[in-house]
Design a protein around this motif. Structure first.
Motif, PDB file in Angstrom:
ATOM      1  N   GLY A  41       0.780  -1.224   0.000  1.00  0.00           N
ATOM      2  CA  GLY A  41       0.000   0.000   0.000  1.00  0.00           C
ATOM      3  C   GLY A  41       0.817   1.282   0.000  1.00  0.00           C
ATOM      4  N   ILE A  42       2.118   1.168  -0.199  1.00  0.00           N
ATOM      5  CA  ILE A  42       3.011   2.326  -0.172  1.00  0.00           C
ATOM      6  C   ILE A  42       3.608   2.533  -1.563  1.00  0.00           C
ATOM      7  CG2 ILE A  42       5.152   3.268   0.795  1.00  0.00           C
ATOM      8  CD1 ILE A  42       4.600   1.496   3.275  1.00  0.00           C
ATOM      9  N   TRP A  97      17.759   8.981  -7.481  1.00  0.00           N
ATOM     10  CA  TRP A  97      17.850   9.042  -6.024  1.00  0.00           C
ATOM     11  C   TRP A  97      16.613   8.366  -5.475  1.00  0.00           C
ATOM     12  CZ3 TRP A  97      20.157  14.103  -3.715  1.00  0.00           C
ATOM     13  CH2 TRP A  97      21.388  14.368  -4.328  1.00  0.00           C
ATOM     14  N   ILE A  98      16.795   7.189  -4.919  1.00  0.00           N
ATOM     15  CA  ILE A  98      15.629   6.399  -4.520  1.00  0.00           C
ATOM     16  C   ILE A  98      15.292   6.578  -3.040  1.00  0.00           C
ATOM     17  CG2 ILE A  98      16.063   4.714  -6.327  1.00  0.00           C
ATOM     18  CD1 ILE A  98      16.927   2.777  -4.073  1.00  0.00           C
ATOM     19  N   ASN A  99      14.011   6.472  -2.757  1.00  0.00           N
ATOM     20  CA  ASN A  99      13.499   6.414  -1.385  1.00  0.00           C
ATOM     21  C   ASN A  99      13.161   4.954  -1.106  1.00  0.00           C
ATOM     22  OD1 ASN A  99      13.366   9.305  -0.836  1.00  0.00           O
ATOM     23  ND2 ASN A  99      11.800   9.309  -2.422  1.00  0.00           N
ATOM     24  N   TYR A 100      13.265   4.561   0.119  1.00  0.00           N
ATOM     25  CA  TYR A 100      12.909   3.200   0.520  1.00  0.00           C
ATOM     26  C   TYR A 100      12.125   3.260   1.826  1.00  0.00           C
ATOM     27  CZ  TYR A 100      17.226   4.054   3.128  1.00  0.00           C
ATOM     28  OH  TYR A 100      18.194   4.616   3.924  1.00  0.00           O
ATOM     29  N   ARG A 101      11.456   2.158   2.152  1.00  0.00           N
ATOM     30  CA  ARG A 101      10.707   2.113   3.425  1.00  0.00           C
ATOM     31  C   ARG A 101      11.682   2.152   4.592  1.00  0.00           C
ATOM     32  NH1 ARG A 101       7.696  -3.311   2.466  1.00  0.00           N
ATOM     33  NH2 ARG A 101       9.568  -3.621   1.195  1.00  0.00           N
ATOM     34  N   HIS A 102      11.230   2.732   5.715  1.00  0.00           N
ATOM     35  CA  HIS A 102      12.094   2.901   6.881  1.00  0.00           C
ATOM     36  C   HIS A 102      11.608   2.084   8.075  1.00  0.00           C
ATOM     37  CE1 HIS A 102      12.602   6.695   4.566  1.00  0.00           C
ATOM     38  NE2 HIS A 102      13.862   6.336   4.722  1.00  0.00           N
TER      39      HIS A 102
END
Length: 144
Positions: A41-42, A97-102
């Motif tokens: 869901g993200i 530039w990637i974002n990832y779950r934290h």
């Protein structure tokens, strides 16, 4: 020592790639928050920085920000990351530039899976980005 070796590897990649000429997009185009995967869901997003010149297919570099898998990328545009991205753009590289779950919302190895998903997405859209899918590098600091 790892950071120094990684930096040397990036410099070797930068100096060894010479893109072919083809016209595609405006120089210095930036796509912010481009969705590369959808997990639990993200929407996982990345920023795409096109090179200063418009020669294609270009090599690409993926930047994975640090922060111990728990910090957002807030300061990614400062310091060394910004300088290297600017240098790479001037040499014909697309930078992702990637974002990832934290953590704690996501637990290890979710972050690694997100990075792998970004790589698969970038390769799958190589024609769209006009990159050479065989010339993709990666770098980052700390957790990145």
């Amino acid at each position: 020592m790892k950071i120094f070796v990684s930096f040397i590897s990036i410099l070797a990649l930068v100096t060894s790639c010479t893109p072919c000429k083809t016209s595609w997009a405006e120089p210095n185009l930036i796509l912010l928050n481009k969705i590369y995967c959808h997990v639990d869901g993200i929407d996982l997003t990345m920023d795409v920085y096109f090179p200063s010149n418009v020669e294609y297919p270009n090599p690409a570099i993926i930047y994975v920000h640090g922060g111990g898998w728990s910090q957002p990328q807030g300061e990614q545009s400062e310091g060394l990351a910004k300088s290297i991205t600017t240098a790479l753009k001037s040499r014909g590289f697309l930078s992702f530039w990637i974002n990832y779950r934290h953590y704690p919302e996501a637990t290890f190895p979710a972050m690694i899976e997100d990075v792998k998903c970004a790589v698969r997405s970038i390769r799958a859209h190589a024609i769209e980005y006009n990159i050479d899918p065989e010339k993709i590098g990666a770098w980052g600091g700390s957790a990145g």
